[in-house]
Design an enzyme around this catalytic site. Sequence first.
Site, short mmCIF file in Angstrom:
data_model
loop_
_atom_site.label_atom_id
_atom_site.label_comp_id
_atom_site.label_asym_id
_atom_site.label_seq_id
_atom_site.Cartn_x
_atom_site.Cartn_y
_atom_site.Cartn_z
NE ARG A 81 -2.72 -1.37 3.42
CZ ARG A 81 -2.94 -2.64 3.78
NH1 ARG A 81 -3.55 -3.46 2.95
NH2 ARG A 81 -2.54 -3.10 4.95
CG PHE B 19 -10.09 -7.93 -7.28
CD1 PHE B 19 -11.09 -8.88 -7.46
CD2 PHE B 19 -9.21 -7.69 -8.33
CE1 PHE B 19 -11.19 -9.58 -8.67
CE2 PHE B 19 -9.31 -8.39 -9.52
CZ PHE B 19 -10.30 -9.34 -9.69
CG ASP C 58 -14.91 -5.88 -3.75
OD1 ASP C 58 -13.70 -6.07 -3.52
OD2 ASP C 58 -15.79 -6.71 -3.45
CG ASP D 176 -4.73 -7.25 -3.36
OD1 ASP D 176 -4.07 -8.29 -3.55
OD2 ASP D 176 -5.01 -6.82 -2.23
CB CYS E 187 -2.68 -13.71 -2.22
SG CYS E 187 -4.41 -14.04 -2.66
#
Length: 421
Positions: A235, A251, A273, A323, A363
Amino acid sequence: MRDGTEATPRVYGRISAVMYKVTLNAKRDYATLHHHPWIFSGAIRDVDGQPSIGETVEVCSARGDRLGYGSYSPQSQIRVRMLSFDPRVPVDADRISNLVAAAVARRATFLAPASPTNAFRVVNAENDGLPGVTADFYDGFVVVQLASAGAEYWKQALVDALMKHVPGCRGVFNRSDVDARAREGLVFERDCVVGPLAGEEPPEFIEIHEGAIRYLVDVRKGHKTGFYLDQRDARAAVGSFAQGADVLNCFSYTGGFGLAACAAGARSVTHLDVSADALALAKRNTELTGCTGTACDFVEADVFKQLRLYRDQARTFDLIVLDPPKFADTKAGLMRASRGYKDINLLAMKLLKPRGVLATFSCSGAMTTDLFDKVCAEAAFDAHRDFQMLARTRQAAVDHPVALSFPEGLYLKGLVLRAMD
């Protein structure tokens, strides 16, 4: 035992008179000798006794050398997770407590009065010697995820240790509603694994901060333990490119990257989102932080579909953040995940203004750094654009360390790319 008699079970907090024993196949002890915490089922020659899920076993080489102790998981491909590589240090409640205390001590900078944040990871699973144990601190409350058989077996010892060793700990809350428990043969239904474990029950929302940026965290229903603490460093990196920029935060969840861009002086931020609840909290976080100098928009839509819509509308942005949630849990799903990552990056690359910046992340633990680089390079080729790599990111380093003997601990990969045209 081999003669059919049952071994005496372990007693909480003590070492029982008889210990179950796992013997490895010949030439399959290399990883264990080098302190890799996982022992797969194919590495095991035989098991003395019938250890129950999560019970401690003694691990021995094919020659009979004792290598240490670990937690047994009869239904998992990862059959043993090591808790001690020292044959002289068995596993009991004191061992668990000492591991927690050491993990907390390594986060001393976050506990100091001058710390820029009041939210950080206390225990980072295998990387802190506690396989399957995640513990995150949110302004006095510790939220745990217990994802392995051993973590569940030692739950009370872990809770006691967290209450004892984490300064200012007001309570421990359970968020073990994770799919990984199913592969371990553990209960993972929400009603059974979400709730207070010790001390005070947390409020509906816990207010945390990263510098001047403030967030409300829902530890009961939020993603993971409530917030993506592992993206703290990323961030900050994104914020360094945001001044005066039109930003698309894909996202967006509860606004993390978008608020970092606002704080850095972005001209506009569009949070995108599929979750209305996440966007509602992102809006509250924007108001809480006081992002009055940035025009903020909150768009509820499927990200893939919305990016295609922006493409068709010829809309462009100076800075785009991707992300996404985990696309692949295991190697079996890696091919499909790669297609998803390529598609989303290709769409974003086409939406960038000249010399625009893309911050893109994965991730998925099964997605290696090399493969992620390749996927992004192929997306750039198909987008007919050239990019420069400005930075690599990973999970926030100080409180999300990666054990050198456990490369799988580096699950979060990020690239900050700049279009050359």
